[in-house]
Write a protein that holds these residues in place. Structure first.
Motif, PDB file in Angstrom:
ATOM      1  N   MET A 107       0.819  -1.210   0.000  1.00 34.42           N
ATOM      2  CA  MET A 107       0.000   0.000   0.000  1.00 34.42           C
ATOM      3  C   MET A 107       0.854   1.262   0.000  1.00 34.42           C
ATOM      4  SD  MET A 107      -2.945  -1.089  -0.432  1.00 34.42           S
ATOM      5  CE  MET A 107      -3.619   0.544  -0.529  1.00 34.42           C
ATOM      6  N   ALA A 108       1.952   1.250   0.742  1.00 36.07           N
ATOM      7  CA  ALA A 108       2.807   2.437   0.803  1.00 36.07           C
ATOM      8  C   ALA A 108       3.459   2.698  -0.554  1.00 36.07           C
ATOM      9  CB  ALA A 108       3.871   2.269   1.887  1.00 36.07           C
ATOM     10  N   VAL A 109       3.998   1.668  -1.167  1.00 33.04           N
ATOM     11  CA  VAL A 109       4.645   1.828  -2.469  1.00 33.04           C
ATOM     12  C   VAL A 109       3.621   2.270  -3.521  1.00 33.04           C
ATOM     13  CG1 VAL A 109       5.813   0.577  -4.346  1.00 33.04           C
ATOM     14  CG2 VAL A 109       6.544   0.251  -1.979  1.00 33.04           C
ATOM     15  N   GLY A 110       2.483   1.595  -3.538  1.00 29.80           N
ATOM     16  CA  GLY A 110       1.431   1.968  -4.492  1.00 29.80           C
ATOM     17  C   GLY A 110       0.924   3.379  -4.277  1.00 29.80           C
ATOM     18  N   SER A 111       0.739   3.761  -3.026  1.00 33.42           N
ATOM     19  CA  SER A 111       0.250   5.114  -2.723  1.00 33.42           C
ATOM     20  C   SER A 111       1.287   6.167  -3.089  1.00 33.42           C
ATOM     21  CB  SER A 111      -0.083   5.232  -1.233  1.00 33.42           C
ATOM     22  OG  SER A 111      -1.105   4.346  -0.886  1.00 33.42           O
ATOM     23  N   TYR A 112       2.539   5.874  -2.795  1.00 34.39           N
ATOM     24  CA  TYR A 112       3.607   6.827  -3.090  1.00 34.39           C
ATOM     25  C   TYR A 112       3.706   7.090  -4.592  1.00 34.39           C
ATOM     26  CZ  TYR A 112       8.261   8.847  -3.478  1.00 34.39           C
ATOM     27  OH  TYR A 112       9.315   9.662  -3.783  1.00 34.39           O
ATOM     28  N   TYR A 113       3.792   6.014  -5.371  1.00 34.78           N
ATOM     29  CA  TYR A 113       3.919   6.187  -6.814  1.00 34.78           C
ATOM     30  C   TYR A 113       2.629   6.694  -7.443  1.00 34.78           C
ATOM     31  CZ  TYR A 113       8.583   4.306  -6.757  1.00 34.78           C
ATOM     32  OH  TYR A 113       9.919   4.140  -6.519  1.00 34.78           O
ATOM     33  N   GLY A 114       1.502   6.310  -6.880  1.00 34.77           N
ATOM     34  CA  GLY A 114       0.233   6.856  -7.357  1.00 34.77           C
ATOM     35  C   GLY A 114       0.147   8.348  -7.115  1.00 34.77           C
ATOM     36  N   ASN A 115       0.611   8.790  -5.965  1.00 37.61           N
ATOM     37  CA  ASN A 115       0.612  10.214  -5.637  1.00 37.61           C
ATOM     38  C   ASN A 115       1.580  10.976  -6.541  1.00 37.61           C
ATOM     39  OD1 ASN A 115      -0.383  12.414  -4.179  1.00 37.61           O
ATOM     40  ND2 ASN A 115       1.323  12.329  -2.743  1.00 37.61           N
TER      41      ASN A 115
END
Length: 154
Positions: A140-148
């Motif tokens: 979730m952190a990696v996905g959220s970071y790159y999504g952001n």
């Protein structure tokens, strides 16, 4: 910033979102990824001991009540069916994989309930749930970071 971290923690400990909602919420509110991950992880890790304590407390006090007993048996059957045979078949590893998949209906709440229903030793169940939560939070952190980052570039 503190209010966003508190909301992140509350989302991460809630049964509706767990860290799957808490971490993206923090990242979208411009909290550094390290703090979003840490607060989401801590909130999500607290679920297992909380659920086990609640199950033990309610079962001791309410087991003589016939309605409660029937409800527990019904819920246990549903939980066993919901987690599937993989958790029962593979035990520790099945529970860890079940918890780490960041989808609705999986996670620390159902992992704790499944561990109780399937009578997996508490230490092993806590370790499996914790490892699953850790992997889920990383996803979730990696996905959220790159999504952001993608949203910021628009």
């Amino acid at each position: 910033m503190l209010d966003v971290l508190i909301y992140t923690f509350l989302l991460s400990i809630s049964p509706l979102g767990e860290a799957r909602a808490g971490i993206p919420y923090a990242v979208l509110n411009d909290i550094p990824i390290f703090w979003a991950f840490l607060v989401g992880l801590l909130g999500n890790l607290l679920i297992f001991p909380l659920i086990m304590w609640l199950i033990d407390t309610f079962s001791q006090k309410l087991w003589p009540n016939r309605r409660y007993r029937k409800g527990v048996v019904h819920f246990s059957r549903r939980a066993k069916k919901g987690v599937g045979g993989s958790v029962e078949k593979y035990g520790f590893w099945g529970l860890m994989v079940f918890v780490m998949i960041p989808l609705p209906g999986t996670g620390a709440y159902m992992g704790a309930i499944a561990a109780y229903v399937l009578k997996i030793e508490r230490r092993k169940a806590f370790l499996a749930t914790s490892l699953g939560v850790l992997v889920s939070c990383v996803i979730m952190a990696v996905g959220s970071y790159y999504g952001n980052l993608g949203l910021d570039s628009l």
